[in-house]
Design a protein around this motif. Structure first.
Motif, PDB file in Angstrom:
ATOM      1  N   MET A   1      33.492  54.050  46.900  1.00  0.00           N
ATOM      2  CA  MET A   1      34.627  53.170  47.095  1.00  0.00           C
ATOM      3  C   MET A   1      34.292  51.806  46.496  1.00  0.00           C
ATOM      4  O   MET A   1      33.227  51.255  46.734  1.00  0.00           O
ATOM      5  CB  MET A   1      34.928  53.058  48.600  1.00  0.00           C
ATOM      6  N   ALA A   2      35.225  51.254  45.734  1.00  0.00           N
ATOM      7  CA  ALA A   2      35.029  49.950  45.097  1.00  0.00           C
ATOM      8  C   ALA A   2      35.199  48.830  46.118  1.00  0.00           C
ATOM      9  O   ALA A   2      36.027  48.917  47.030  1.00  0.00           O
ATOM     10  CB  ALA A   2      36.029  49.765  43.966  1.00  0.00           C
ATOM     11  N   ILE A   3      34.406  47.806  45.968  1.00  0.00           N
ATOM     12  CA  ILE A   3      34.521  46.620  46.814  1.00  0.00           C
ATOM     13  C   ILE A   3      35.365  45.606  46.062  1.00  0.00           C
ATOM     14  O   ILE A   3      35.070  45.264  44.921  1.00  0.00           O
ATOM     15  CB  ILE A   3      33.134  46.043  47.145  1.00  0.00           C
ATOM     16  N   ARG A   4      36.440  45.140  46.702  1.00  0.00           N
ATOM     17  CA  ARG A   4      37.372  44.216  46.068  1.00  0.00           C
ATOM     18  C   ARG A   4      37.495  42.945  46.912  1.00  0.00           C
ATOM     19  O   ARG A   4      37.621  43.021  48.129  1.00  0.00           O
ATOM     20  CB  ARG A   4      38.746  44.847  45.944  1.00  0.00           C
ATOM     21  N   PRO A   5      37.500  41.785  46.276  1.00  0.00           N
ATOM     22  CA  PRO A   5      37.701  40.547  47.033  1.00  0.00           C
ATOM     23  C   PRO A   5      39.155  40.412  47.489  1.00  0.00           C
ATOM     24  O   PRO A   5      40.060  40.989  46.897  1.00  0.00           O
ATOM     25  CB  PRO A   5      37.340  39.450  46.028  1.00  0.00           C
ATOM     26  N   VAL A   6      39.341  39.654  48.540  1.00  0.00           N
ATOM     27  CA  VAL A   6      40.674  39.322  49.042  1.00  0.00           C
ATOM     28  C   VAL A   6      40.973  37.895  48.612  1.00  0.00           C
ATOM     29  O   VAL A   6      40.175  36.994  48.844  1.00  0.00           O
ATOM     30  CB  VAL A   6      40.722  39.424  50.582  1.00  0.00           C
ATOM     31  N   ASP A   7      42.102  37.687  47.968  1.00  0.00           N
ATOM     32  CA  ASP A   7      42.508  36.339  47.580  1.00  0.00           C
ATOM     33  C   ASP A   7      43.374  35.764  48.690  1.00  0.00           C
ATOM     34  O   ASP A   7      44.509  36.179  48.894  1.00  0.00           O
ATOM     35  CB  ASP A   7      43.267  36.359  46.261  1.00  0.00           C
ATOM     36  N   LEU A   8      42.822  34.825  49.435  1.00  0.00           N
ATOM     37  CA  LEU A   8      43.514  34.258  50.583  1.00  0.00           C
ATOM     38  C   LEU A   8      44.727  33.418  50.200  1.00  0.00           C
ATOM     39  O   LEU A   8      45.591  33.156  51.030  1.00  0.00           O
ATOM     40  CB  LEU A   8      42.546  33.400  51.402  1.00  0.00           C
ATOM     41  N   PHE A   9      44.808  32.988  48.956  1.00  0.00           N
ATOM     42  CA  PHE A   9      45.848  32.046  48.541  1.00  0.00           C
ATOM     43  C   PHE A   9      47.041  32.690  47.846  1.00  0.00           C
ATOM     44  O   PHE A   9      47.946  31.990  47.433  1.00  0.00           O
ATOM     45  CB  PHE A   9      45.242  30.976  47.629  1.00  0.00           C
ATOM     46  N   THR A  10      47.088  34.015  47.720  1.00  0.00           N
ATOM     47  CA  THR A  10      48.156  34.637  46.939  1.00  0.00           C
ATOM     48  C   THR A  10      49.442  34.898  47.702  1.00  0.00           C
ATOM     49  O   THR A  10      50.490  35.015  47.110  1.00  0.00           O
ATOM     50  CB  THR A  10      47.688  35.975  46.325  1.00  0.00           C
ATOM     51  N   VAL A  11      49.390  35.014  49.017  1.00  0.00           N
ATOM     52  CA  VAL A  11      50.575  35.397  49.784  1.00  0.00           C
ATOM     53  C   VAL A  11      51.440  34.179  50.056  1.00  0.00           C
ATOM     54  O   VAL A  11      50.966  33.184  50.580  1.00  0.00           O
ATOM     55  CB  VAL A  11      50.165  36.073  51.110  1.00  0.00           C
ATOM     56  N   VAL A  12      52.709  34.268  49.683  1.00  0.00           N
ATOM     57  CA  VAL A  12      53.669  33.204  49.980  1.00  0.00           C
ATOM     58  C   VAL A  12      54.756  33.816  50.853  1.00  0.00           C
ATOM     59  O   VAL A  12      55.339  34.835  50.497  1.00  0.00           O
ATOM     60  CB  VAL A  12      54.283  32.623  48.685  1.00  0.00           C
ATOM     61  N   PRO A  13      55.017  33.240  52.032  1.00  0.00           N
ATOM     62  CA  PRO A  13      55.994  33.846  52.936  1.00  0.00           C
ATOM     63  C   PRO A  13      57.419  33.548  52.506  1.00  0.00           C
ATOM     64  O   PRO A  13      57.661  32.660  51.690  1.00  0.00           O
ATOM     65  CB  PRO A  13      55.703  33.145  54.257  1.00  0.00           C
ATOM     66  N   SER A  14      58.338  34.314  53.067  1.00  0.00           N
ATOM     67  CA  SER A  14      59.733  33.934  52.922  1.00  0.00           C
ATOM     68  C   SER A  14      59.938  32.691  53.781  1.00  0.00           C
ATOM     69  O   SER A  14      59.230  32.495  54.763  1.00  0.00           O
ATOM     70  CB  SER A  14      60.637  35.076  53.384  1.00  0.00           C
ATOM     71  N   PRO A  15      60.873  31.821  53.435  1.00  0.00           N
ATOM     72  CA  PRO A  15      61.053  30.588  54.195  1.00  0.00           C
ATOM     73  C   PRO A  15      61.449  30.811  55.652  1.00  0.00           C
ATOM     74  O   PRO A  15      61.260  29.957  56.487  1.00  0.00           O
ATOM     75  CB  PRO A  15      62.172  29.865  53.451  1.00  0.00           C
ATOM     76  N   GLU A  16      61.992  31.971  56.000  1.00  0.00           N
ATOM     77  CA  GLU A  16      62.503  32.207  57.344  1.00  0.00           C
ATOM     78  C   GLU A  16      61.438  32.614  58.350  1.00  0.00           C
ATOM     79  O   GLU A  16      61.622  32.452  59.542  1.00  0.00           O
ATOM     80  CB  GLU A  16      63.572  33.305  57.335  1.00  0.00           C
ATOM     81  N   GLU A  17      60.334  33.185  57.901  1.00  0.00           N
ATOM     82  CA  GLU A  17      59.387  33.721  58.874  1.00  0.00           C
ATOM     83  C   GLU A  17      57.939  33.481  58.475  1.00  0.00           C
ATOM     84  O   GLU A  17      57.616  33.384  57.301  1.00  0.00           O
ATOM     85  CB  GLU A  17      59.618  35.211  59.091  1.00  0.00           C
ATOM     86  N   GLU A  18      57.095  33.367  59.496  1.00  0.00           N
ATOM     87  CA  GLU A  18      55.666  33.257  59.260  1.00  0.00           C
ATOM     88  C   GLU A  18      55.120  34.640  58.916  1.00  0.00           C
ATOM     89  O   GLU A  18      55.693  35.651  59.293  1.00  0.00           O
ATOM     90  CB  GLU A  18      54.940  32.754  60.502  1.00  0.00           C
ATOM     91  N   ARG A  19      53.973  34.639  58.255  1.00  0.00           N
ATOM     92  CA  ARG A  19      53.314  35.901  57.918  1.00  0.00           C
ATOM     93  C   ARG A  19      51.954  35.928  58.607  1.00  0.00           C
ATOM     94  O   ARG A  19      51.193  34.969  58.508  1.00  0.00           O
ATOM     95  CB  ARG A  19      53.149  36.027  56.418  1.00  0.00           C
TER      96      ARG A  19
END
Length: 114
Positions: free
Chosen positions: A1-19
């Motif tokens: 299984m490949a090890i992949r980094p997680v990019d903490l800065f890529t997710v942008v929420p919709s303006p209506e709700e927190e993620r």
């Protein structure tokens, strides 16, 4: 299984709700969440009263939390990027504001501290 980094800065929420994304969890139990807020806040009559401690750090944006004591007094705390805060179990609190631009990016570690 490949090890992949997680990019903490890529997710942008919709303006209506927190993620909320659970990044890790473990025995104890504990869990590490990434939270993305864009202008959201807790309802005025709502208080978090959690069974576990919560350590939060703000990676981007600005946020204000309000803490309530049993005697009815309150304390407001502003968080800026790079600042962290330990919220002890059963310390009543709520989020009174989060910036929309830039969005708030939080890391929250939930569990029992020793």
């Amino acid at each position: 299984m490949a090890i992949r980094p997680v990019d903490l800065f890529t997710v942008v929420p919709s303006p209506e709700e927190e993620r909320f994304d659970t990044l890790l969890s473990g025995k104890g139990p504990w869990r590490l969440e990434r939270i993305v807020s864009a202008g959201q806040s807790s309802p005025r009559s709502f208080w978090y009263d959690q069974d576990e401690d919560e350590w939060v750090t703000l990676l981007s944006g600005r946020a204000t939390l309000l803490f309530a004591d049993d005697d009815g007094s309150t304390e407001s705390v502003d968080l800026l990027p790079g600042q962290a805060l330990l919220i002890p179990a059963h310390r009543r609190h709520r989020v009174t504001s989060t910036s929309a631009e830039p969005p708030c990016l939080w890391l929250a570690l939930h569990g029992k501290s020793t």
